[in-house]
Scaffold this motif. Structure first.
Motif, PDB file in Angstrom:
ATOM      1  N   PRO B 132     -61.423   1.236  -3.092  1.00 47.55           N
ATOM      2  CA  PRO B 132     -61.415  -0.015  -3.931  1.00 47.55           C
ATOM      3  C   PRO B 132     -62.338  -0.692  -3.681  1.00 47.55           C
ATOM      4  O   PRO B 132     -63.073  -1.916  -4.367  1.00 47.55           O
ATOM      5  N   GLN B 133     -63.042  -0.846  -2.502  1.00 45.50           N
ATOM      6  CA  GLN B 133     -64.231  -1.373  -1.915  1.00 45.50           C
ATOM      7  C   GLN B 133     -65.783  -1.114  -2.683  1.00 45.50           C
ATOM      8  O   GLN B 133     -66.661  -1.598  -2.544  1.00 45.50           O
ATOM      9  N   GLY B 134     -65.687  -0.086  -3.419  1.00 45.40           N
ATOM     10  CA  GLY B 134     -66.551   0.462  -4.178  1.00 45.40           C
ATOM     11  C   GLY B 134     -67.518   1.571  -3.737  1.00 45.40           C
ATOM     12  O   GLY B 134     -68.385   2.162  -4.317  1.00 45.40           O
ATOM     13  N   ASN B 135     -67.186   1.519  -2.183  1.00 41.55           N
ATOM     14  CA  ASN B 135     -68.158   2.931  -1.442  1.00 41.55           C
ATOM     15  C   ASN B 135     -67.466   4.123  -2.042  1.00 41.55           C
ATOM     16  O   ASN B 135     -66.034   4.266  -2.386  1.00 41.55           O
ATOM     17  N   PHE B 136     -67.781   5.268  -1.652  1.00 46.95           N
ATOM     18  CA  PHE B 136     -67.322   6.336  -1.791  1.00 46.95           C
ATOM     19  C   PHE B 136     -67.619   7.668  -0.857  1.00 46.95           C
ATOM     20  O   PHE B 136     -68.694   7.616   0.187  1.00 46.95           O
ATOM     21  N   ILE B 137     -66.830   8.548  -0.776  1.00 48.88           N
ATOM     22  CA  ILE B 137     -67.049  10.027   0.067  1.00 48.88           C
ATOM     23  C   ILE B 137     -67.377  11.246  -0.760  1.00 48.88           C
ATOM     24  O   ILE B 137     -66.583  11.094  -2.029  1.00 48.88           O
ATOM     25  N   GLU B 138     -67.898  12.151  -0.375  1.00 51.91           N
ATOM     26  CA  GLU B 138     -67.989  13.519  -1.248  1.00 51.91           C
ATOM     27  C   GLU B 138     -67.429  14.537  -0.499  1.00 51.91           C
ATOM     28  O   GLU B 138     -67.368  14.801   0.734  1.00 51.91           O
ATOM     29  N   THR B 139     -66.985  15.488  -1.019  1.00 57.17           N
ATOM     30  CA  THR B 139     -66.357  16.713  -0.527  1.00 57.17           C
ATOM     31  C   THR B 139     -67.709  17.573   0.264  1.00 57.17           C
ATOM     32  O   THR B 139     -68.804  17.337  -0.168  1.00 57.17           O
ATOM     33  N   THR B 140     -67.251  18.121   1.184  1.00 61.07           N
ATOM     34  CA  THR B 140     -68.254  19.458   1.848  1.00 61.07           C
ATOM     35  C   THR B 140     -67.328  20.665   2.046  1.00 61.07           C
ATOM     36  O   THR B 140     -66.171  20.664   1.635  1.00 61.07           O
ATOM     37  N   PRO B 141     -68.232  21.577   2.075  1.00 63.09           N
ATOM     38  CA  PRO B 141     -67.327  22.886   2.267  1.00 63.09           C
ATOM     39  C   PRO B 141     -66.404  22.800   3.490  1.00 63.09           C
ATOM     40  O   PRO B 141     -65.263  23.492   3.208  1.00 63.09           O
ATOM     41  N   GLU B 142     -66.248  22.083   4.235  1.00 60.13           N
ATOM     42  CA  GLU B 142     -65.122  21.836   5.151  1.00 60.13           C
ATOM     43  C   GLU B 142     -63.984  21.284   4.842  1.00 60.13           C
ATOM     44  O   GLU B 142     -62.616  21.658   4.764  1.00 60.13           O
ATOM     45  N   THR B 143     -64.280  20.400   3.768  1.00 59.05           N
ATOM     46  CA  THR B 143     -63.218  19.724   3.284  1.00 59.05           C
ATOM     47  C   THR B 143     -63.500  19.363   1.589  1.00 59.05           C
ATOM     48  O   THR B 143     -64.188  18.590   1.348  1.00 59.05           O
ATOM     49  N   CYS B 144     -63.057  20.436   0.928  1.00 64.21           N
ATOM     50  CA  CYS B 144     -63.503  20.723  -0.323  1.00 64.21           C
ATOM     51  C   CYS B 144     -62.548  20.082  -1.411  1.00 64.21           C
ATOM     52  O   CYS B 144     -62.376  20.349  -2.512  1.00 64.21           O
ATOM     53  N   TYR B 145     -61.580  19.304  -1.165  1.00 65.32           N
ATOM     54  CA  TYR B 145     -60.574  18.586  -2.062  1.00 65.32           C
ATOM     55  C   TYR B 145     -60.400  17.247  -1.511  1.00 65.32           C
ATOM     56  O   TYR B 145     -60.519  16.666  -0.410  1.00 65.32           O
ATOM     57  N   PHE B 146     -59.835  16.461  -2.541  1.00 65.26           N
ATOM     58  CA  PHE B 146     -59.365  14.843  -2.419  1.00 65.26           C
ATOM     59  C   PHE B 146     -58.268  14.873  -3.034  1.00 65.26           C
ATOM     60  O   PHE B 146     -57.857  15.279  -4.252  1.00 65.26           O
ATOM     61  N   GLN B 147     -57.366  14.075  -2.421  1.00 65.50           N
ATOM     62  CA  GLN B 147     -56.112  13.479  -3.079  1.00 65.50           C
ATOM     63  C   GLN B 147     -56.089  12.033  -3.157  1.00 65.50           C
ATOM     64  O   GLN B 147     -56.540  11.362  -2.376  1.00 65.50           O
ATOM     65  N   ILE B 148     -55.476  11.340  -4.092  1.00 71.39           N
ATOM     66  CA  ILE B 148     -55.266   9.840  -4.303  1.00 71.39           C
ATOM     67  C   ILE B 148     -53.701   9.766  -4.563  1.00 71.39           C
ATOM     68  O   ILE B 148     -53.040  10.573  -5.366  1.00 71.39           O
ATOM     69  N   GLY B 149     -53.156   8.605  -4.198  1.00 76.90           N
ATOM     70  CA  GLY B 149     -51.741   8.288  -4.414  1.00 76.90           C
ATOM     71  C   GLY B 149     -51.076   8.646  -3.511  1.00 76.90           C
ATOM     72  O   GLY B 149     -51.283   8.714  -2.315  1.00 76.90           O
TER      73      GLY B 149
END
Lengths: 244, 244
Positions: B132-149
């Motif tokens: 919500p603050q507008g900043n962001f993170i990107e996946t890497t080979p170690e963590t290749c998925y994201f969830q929200i909610g």
């Protein structure tokens, strides 16, 4: 955080709690979240707590002090409903006192929740969830378990398995699988796990056990569960509509 | 609430989102939470959103409007990093505007989170989580998925299964099992599920599918998973230290 689960089954009551507390990720300690009040054959009452450690320790200390003196206490109440009321009153009063005295600039969350379960001779075993506001709810045959703390990771397996007629063996297995999922996904929940069982009409803790990282059964369970899940997953049908 | 998951795999990107929104438990509707920006062969960008519906719709509307005109937009940026930046800027600006104009007595939560993934020709596929603050993170080979909610119920199975080398077939199965656990335990997440796949170096949505309550495959998957879990659970060793 914390993860605690308690179940009210036909065979009796099962309690399980982790023992990790953290004030920030760099301040991690081990504290048991299980407190037992017992007069063998007469009554057994178990508390599990989640939330602010200073609050929960203060609540339990007050309850123990009450129990050493005349007057209403967990050793004198004549029903588990009254016991839950007593815990709720303490919870509300202590959170209120901490909040009122809080420095203006600070915003510490003093709240906590308790599970309180047990049996007083003449009553059936009963289990309650006490909210920070001091009010509480009780299990029913449709919903015979409660969780507090980091409850979501470990909820699906309990929803699938646990009913009042579930055997204590199965219930212990299920609670431990639920802890496995929670510990895997959330750093703030950690070993050892405290287990306690109060069987129907015994009015005592007939079984108490602490599972630490060395526990051979829990290790075997985690491996078997992980491999079993993986196998079931591998055998699931592939999405037929997914064109390659 | 909402449940969305996206994965960045060697085979490409997978996106899945539920479509239940609720403003209170008595005001439940169906809205897709997936938005696609596509210039086939050139770029494909998919957004999944969670949080305040007015905010997320406004963000997407602004992004669509930008894309129809000259200047920086999801149709003109030259990297997925810049695309995430663009989304983050919109998210922050719109939440800020809603907050500033909020009535003094009200305390509506206008915040939202986005997953943004895709591929722009010349780049690898990339996947970001925008806060919500507008900043962001990107996946890497170690963590290749994201969830929200509502991410917790469905996290354990993904943690066990998904790696960059996981096949798209497996990943779709895993996402759907994850949705099954979430839908079972949380009323605020519901069918239909939107699925989209952008395979590596195609720069287009090669597969798009909506799973509703009638979907035979999803029904079969849920039954097979439930029965399989139950079977694995039943076969777990019993607690050897538990005296009866």
């Amino acid at each position: 955080m914390t993860y605690c689960v308690a179940m009210c089954l036909n065979e009796g009551l099962l309690f399980a709690s982790d023992s990790r507390t953290n004030a920030g990720i760099d301040n991690v300690s081990t504290f048991s979240k299980m407190s037992v009040f017992e007069q063998t054959g007469e009554r057994v009452i178990v508390l599990l707590n989640a939330g602010n450690l200073a609050t929960t320790q203060t609540v339990v200390s007050h309850l123990r002090k009450q129990a050493q003196h005349e007057g209403p206490s967990l050793h004198s109440v004549t029903s588990m409903f009254d016991a839950a009321m007593l815990v709720g009153d303490q919870v509300r009063a202590i959170i209120h006192r901490f909040n009122v005295n809080q420095h203006e600039q600070s915003s510490v969350d003093f709240s906590c929740t308790f599970l309180i379960g047990g049996q007083i001779r003449g009553e059936q075993p009963r289990l309650f969830l006490v909210y920070p506001q001091g009010n509480f709810i009780e299990t029913t045959p449709e919903t015979c378990y409660f969780q507090i703390g980091e409850s979501k990771y470990g909820k699906p397996i309990i929803d699938r398995v646990v009913k009042p007629e579930t055997s204590m063996d199965e219930a212990v297995k299920c609670a431990l699988v639920s802890f496995d999922s929670t510990i895997k996904s959330n750093l703030s929940v950690g070993l050892p796990i405290d287990l306690a069982i109060a069987r129907h009409d015994e009015q005592r803790i007939g079984f108490r056990y602490r599972i630490d990282i060395e526990d051979a059964y829990f290790r075997a369970l985690r491996v078997a569960w992980g491999q079993g899940l993986r196998k079931v997953f591998n055998e699931l049908p592939r999405p037929e509509w997914l064109s390659l």
